[in-house]
Write a protein that holds these residues in place. Sequence first.
Motif, PDB file in Angstrom:
ATOM      1  N   ARG A  76      -2.739   6.269 -39.604  1.00 54.67           N
ATOM      2  CA  ARG A  76      -3.479   6.245 -38.335  1.00 54.67           C
ATOM      3  C   ARG A  76      -2.757   5.389 -37.294  1.00 54.67           C
ATOM      4  N   THR A  77      -2.187   4.273 -37.738  1.00 53.19           N
ATOM      5  CA  THR A  77      -1.427   3.411 -36.834  1.00 53.19           C
ATOM      6  C   THR A  77      -0.225   4.160 -36.264  1.00 53.19           C
ATOM      7  N   LEU A  78       0.483   4.879 -37.119  1.00 55.92           N
ATOM      8  CA  LEU A  78       1.641   5.651 -36.656  1.00 55.92           C
ATOM      9  C   LEU A  78       1.240   6.742 -35.676  1.00 55.92           C
ATOM     10  N   VAL A  79       0.153   7.446 -35.959  1.00 54.81           N
ATOM     11  CA  VAL A  79      -0.301   8.515 -35.067  1.00 54.81           C
ATOM     12  C   VAL A  79      -0.663   7.948 -33.698  1.00 54.81           C
ATOM     13  N   LEU A  80      -1.378   6.836 -33.686  1.00 50.91           N
ATOM     14  CA  LEU A  80      -1.753   6.205 -32.416  1.00 50.91           C
ATOM     15  C   LEU A  80      -0.512   5.767 -31.639  1.00 50.91           C
ATOM     16  N   THR A  81       0.397   5.086 -32.313  1.00 48.75           N
ATOM     17  CA  THR A  81       1.599   4.586 -31.644  1.00 48.75           C
ATOM     18  C   THR A  81       2.453   5.724 -31.111  1.00 48.75           C
ATOM     19  N   LEU A  82       2.663   6.752 -31.922  1.00 48.59           N
ATOM     20  CA  LEU A  82       3.476   7.884 -31.466  1.00 48.59           C
ATOM     21  C   LEU A  82       2.799   8.642 -30.326  1.00 48.59           C
ATOM     22  N   SER A  83       1.489   8.764 -30.366  1.00 45.23           N
ATOM     23  CA  SER A  83       0.778   9.444 -29.280  1.00 45.23           C
ATOM     24  C   SER A  83       0.947   8.696 -27.960  1.00 45.23           C
ATOM     25  N   LEU A  84       0.801   7.383 -28.001  1.00 47.52           N
ATOM     26  CA  LEU A  84       0.953   6.602 -26.779  1.00 47.52           C
ATOM     27  C   LEU A  84       2.403   6.568 -26.305  1.00 47.52           C
ATOM     28  N   LEU A  85       3.343   6.601 -27.234  1.00 46.82           N
ATOM     29  CA  LEU A  85       4.751   6.694 -26.830  1.00 46.82           C
ATOM     30  C   LEU A  85       5.050   8.023 -26.154  1.00 46.82           C
ATOM     31  N   LEU A  86       4.412   9.092 -26.609  1.00 43.03           N
ATOM     32  CA  LEU A  86       4.600  10.390 -25.954  1.00 43.03           C
ATOM     33  C   LEU A  86       4.032  10.375 -24.536  1.00 43.03           C
ATOM     34  N   VAL A  87       2.902   9.707 -24.336  1.00 42.42           N
ATOM     35  CA  VAL A  87       2.354   9.578 -22.977  1.00 42.42           C
ATOM     36  C   VAL A  87       3.328   8.793 -22.110  1.00 42.42           C
ATOM     37  N   ASP A  89      -2.037   2.306 -52.592  1.00 45.87           N
ATOM     38  CA  ASP A  89      -3.435   2.183 -52.178  1.00 45.87           C
ATOM     39  C   ASP A  89      -3.732   3.199 -51.075  1.00 45.87           C
ATOM     40  N   PRO A  90      -4.695   4.106 -51.297  1.00 48.72           N
ATOM     41  CA  PRO A  90      -4.998   5.122 -50.272  1.00 48.72           C
ATOM     42  C   PRO A  90      -5.547   4.526 -48.979  1.00 48.72           C
ATOM     43  N   VAL A  91      -6.249   3.390 -49.063  1.00 43.00           N
ATOM     44  CA  VAL A  91      -6.778   2.767 -47.849  1.00 43.00           C
ATOM     45  C   VAL A  91      -5.635   2.265 -46.978  1.00 43.00           C
ATOM     46  N   VAL A  92      -4.641   1.636 -47.605  1.00 38.99           N
ATOM     47  CA  VAL A  92      -3.485   1.123 -46.865  1.00 38.99           C
ATOM     48  C   VAL A  92      -2.691   2.276 -46.269  1.00 38.99           C
ATOM     49  N   ARG A  93      -2.486   3.330 -47.041  1.00 42.32           N
ATOM     50  CA  ARG A  93      -1.723   4.483 -46.540  1.00 42.32           C
ATOM     51  C   ARG A  93      -2.435   5.155 -45.373  1.00 42.32           C
ATOM     52  N   ARG A  94      -3.759   5.275 -45.472  1.00 40.56           N
ATOM     53  CA  ARG A  94      -4.530   5.898 -44.388  1.00 40.56           C
ATOM     54  C   ARG A  94      -4.449   5.040 -43.117  1.00 40.56           C
ATOM     55  N   HIS A  95      -4.549   3.736 -43.269  1.00 40.02           N
ATOM     56  CA  HIS A  95      -4.445   2.830 -42.121  1.00 40.02           C
ATOM     57  C   HIS A  95      -3.067   2.945 -41.478  1.00 40.02           C
ATOM     58  N   TRP A  96      -2.029   2.957 -42.289  1.00 43.84           N
ATOM     59  CA  TRP A  96      -0.669   3.051 -41.768  1.00 43.84           C
ATOM     60  C   TRP A  96      -0.457   4.384 -41.054  1.00 43.84           C
TER      61      TRP A  96
END
Length: 96
Positions: free
Chosen positions: A19-30, A10-17
């Motif tokens: 985006r979740t990974l990008v957000l989490t990794l960005s905050l972990l880098l901070v 499902d492209p909606v599920v993949r897009r959500h996942w």
Amino acid sequence: MNEAPASQRDPVVRRHWRRTLVLTLSLLLVWLAVTVVTSLMPGTLNQWRFMGFPLGFYFAAQGALLVFLAIVAVHTVLMNRLDRRYREERKSAGQV
């Protein structure tokens, strides 16, 4: 037989996942940057003062903790917004 589950196709599920990974990794880098800078560079940070204290001391005593709390707050707000968007995309796609 080796077909991926429907939720992974499902492209909606993949897009959500994604985006979740990008957000989490960005905050972990901070988080990593604040941790490394405050522990490995106190001499450089101490060249500046904040509220009368050397900046390295301030970050070690309070600043890093405030940044960590801000990371948690930002993660909560952005994940709630992302989940709301995901639910709306699933409703509009008829996948409720």
